[in-house]
Write a protein that holds these residues in place. Structure first.
Motif, short mmCIF file in Angstrom:
data_model
loop_
_atom_site.label_atom_id
_atom_site.label_comp_id
_atom_site.label_asym_id
_atom_site.label_seq_id
_atom_site.Cartn_x
_atom_site.Cartn_y
_atom_site.Cartn_z
N LEU A 35 0.83 -1.20 0.00
CA LEU A 35 0.00 0.00 0.00
C LEU A 35 0.87 1.26 0.00
CD1 LEU A 35 -3.15 0.54 2.17
CD2 LEU A 35 -1.42 2.30 2.09
N ILE A 36 1.91 1.27 0.85
CA ILE A 36 2.81 2.43 0.90
C ILE A 36 3.53 2.62 -0.43
CG2 ILE A 36 4.89 3.38 1.98
CD1 ILE A 36 4.07 1.96 4.56
N LYS A 37 3.98 1.52 -1.03
CA LYS A 37 4.69 1.62 -2.31
C LYS A 37 3.77 2.16 -3.40
CE LYS A 37 8.35 0.33 -3.31
NZ LYS A 37 9.62 1.07 -3.43
N GLU A 38 2.50 1.78 -3.37
CA GLU A 38 1.55 2.28 -4.37
C GLU A 38 1.30 3.77 -4.17
OE1 GLU A 38 -0.78 2.27 -7.72
OE2 GLU A 38 0.56 0.68 -6.97
N ILE A 39 1.18 4.20 -2.91
CA ILE A 39 1.00 5.62 -2.63
C ILE A 39 2.21 6.41 -3.12
CG2 ILE A 39 0.79 7.36 -0.80
CD1 ILE A 39 -0.81 5.33 0.80
N SER A 40 3.41 5.90 -2.84
CA SER A 40 4.63 6.60 -3.28
C SER A 40 4.71 6.66 -4.80
CB SER A 40 5.87 5.92 -2.71
OG SER A 40 6.05 4.63 -3.25
#
Length: 327
Positions: A35-40
Motif C-alpha cells: 500500500l505504501i509503495k503504491e502511494i509513493s
C-alpha cells in the motif's frame, strides 16, 4: 543527508499480550508495505523501506522510509508521503479522502514547503516571495490532484482491504494504530487508531467495480448462437476476442428465426455492458460482457436498424429536442 522518515505501526493486543499470530502479522504487513509503495508511486516518489527491531507494548513495528534520487525543487516530500499513508490507511472506504486529509493540506503542507525553501536557500537557490507563493499554490493543487488519484486507486483500496481482512483473523488484535514520525522518531502527525469493531469499514464488500454500459459500440460476430438457450456468443471487440451474453430477446428471435444471417465480417452496433473486478493485488480486469440492446446490424454492406434500436433513437431524439426547447 538522506530524506528519512518513520512510520510506526502499533498492534494493541488483548490482555496486554506481546505476541500475535505470526502468519497474520507477516501477511498484513506485506499488504501494508505494498500500500505504501503504491502511494509513493502515485506521488512520484522513489523510496526504499527498511524495518527497525520490534518493540513491546502490544507489538510496535517501525518502518523507515528513505527517499531515493536527487533533490528536486519543491517536490512532495517523504513527510507528506507518510502522513498520507497514515490517513489513507485509517480512513474508512466510504469517507471522502480529500476531506480526511484537510489537516495535511492546510496545516502541514505550507510548513513542509517552507522547510524545503529554507534548504534550497542554504544551497544557494534564491526565490522571490512571489515565486514562493506561486510554488506553494501550485504544489497544493498538485497534492489535491494526487489525493484524488489515491482515492480512485483500486490497488490502494484492495491492499488496505487485505490488510484489515488479515487482522480480523487474529482475535488477539483489539486495535491497530499508525503514527507518522520524523527522522528522530518524533510524531509529526498524532497517532491514528482503528478499533477492531471498525475493521469492517475498511474491507471491500465486493471485488466488483461499478461501470456504465457503453452505447453505440461495435462487435464483429465470430460465432453467433443459433439455438435457444443461455449460451455465450463470440466476437471481436476493441481488437480483442470476447465471449458475451446476448440479452436482447428481439435480436435473438431475429437470429433464431433466420431473419438475420451472419457472414464473414458481420457486425452489430449495440449497448454493451461489462462486469469489471479487481484481483487480490488490486489489478482491474473485465470478468464478463453482455449485450443489452442491438441498435443495428450490417448486412451486405448496409446498416439495418432494429426495432429496439429505432425506439431508443426516437426517445433520445425527443429528449434532445425537449432539452433544446428549454435551453
Amino acid at each position: 543527508m538522506r530524506d528519512t522518515k518513520f512510520l510506526e505501526l502499533h498492534y494493541y493486543l488483548e490482555n496486554n499480550s506481546h505476541s500475535m499470530n505470526a502468519i497474520v502479522q507477516n501477511k498484513s504487513e506485506a499488504e501494508f508495505l505494498f500500500l505504501i509503495k503504491e502511494i509513493s508511486s502515485v506521488l512520484n516518489l522513489n523510496i526504499i523501506i527498511e524495518t527497525e527491531p520490534l518493540a513491546e507494548g502490544g507489538i510496535r513495528r517501525w518502518f523507515k522510509l528513505i527517499r531515493k534520487g536527487e533533490k528536486k525543487q519543491l517536490i512532495i516530500s517523504s513527510a507528506i508521503l507518510i502522513q498520507l499513508a497514515v490517513v489513507v490507511t485509517t480512513t474508512p472506504l466510504a469517507t471522502v479522502l480529500t476531506k480526511a486529509t484537510e489537516a495535511i493540506i492546510e496545516n502541514m503542507f505550507k510548513d513542509d514547503i517552507d522547510n524545503q525553501i529554507k534548504e534550497l536557500e542554504l544551497e544557494g537557490v534564491k526565490l522571490s516571495n512571489e515565486e514562493k507563493s506561486i510554488n506553494i499554490e501550485l504544489k497544493k493543487i498538485e497534492l489535491l490532484t494526487k489525493i484524488q488519484e489515491l482515492e480512485d486507486n483500486q490497488k490502494i483500496k484492495k491492499r488496505k482491504s487485505n490488510f484489515y481482512e488479515q487482522l480480523r483473523k487474529d482475535n488477539q488484535v483489539k486495535s491497530v494504530s499508525f503514527t507518522a514520525e520524523d527522522k528522530n522518531k518524533k510524531p509529526i502527525l498524532n497517532e491514528l487508531k482503528v478499533y477492531r469493531q471498525d475493521f469492517n469499514k475498511h474491507v471491500l464488500e465486493t471485488n466488483v467495480i461499478e461501470t456504465d454500459p457503453i452505447d453505440n459500440t461495435t462487435i464483429e460476430i465470430v460465432s453467433p448462437v443459433l439455438i435457444k438457450g443461455d449460451y455465450k456468443w463470440k466476437g471481436i471487440y476493441d481488437s480483442k476476442s470476447i465471449s458475451f451474453s446476448m440479452k436482447s430477446n428481439e435480436f435473438k428471435t431475429l437470429v433464431q428465426s433466420g431473419k438475420v444471417e451472419f457472414k464473414n465480417g458481420s457486425t452489430i452496433n449495440c449497448l454493451l455492458d461489462f462486469v469489471k473486478v479487481v484481483d487480490n493485488e488490486g489489478n482491474e480486469k473485465i470478468d464478463s460482457y453482455k449485450v443489452l440492446r442491438v441498435n443495428s446490424y450490417y448486412d451486405i454492406g448496409k446498416s439495418i436498424e432494429t426495432g429496439e434500436g429505432r425506439k431508443h433513437r426516437q426517445e433520445k431524439d425527443a429528449d434532445e429536442s425537449q432539452y433544446n426547447i428549454f435551453e
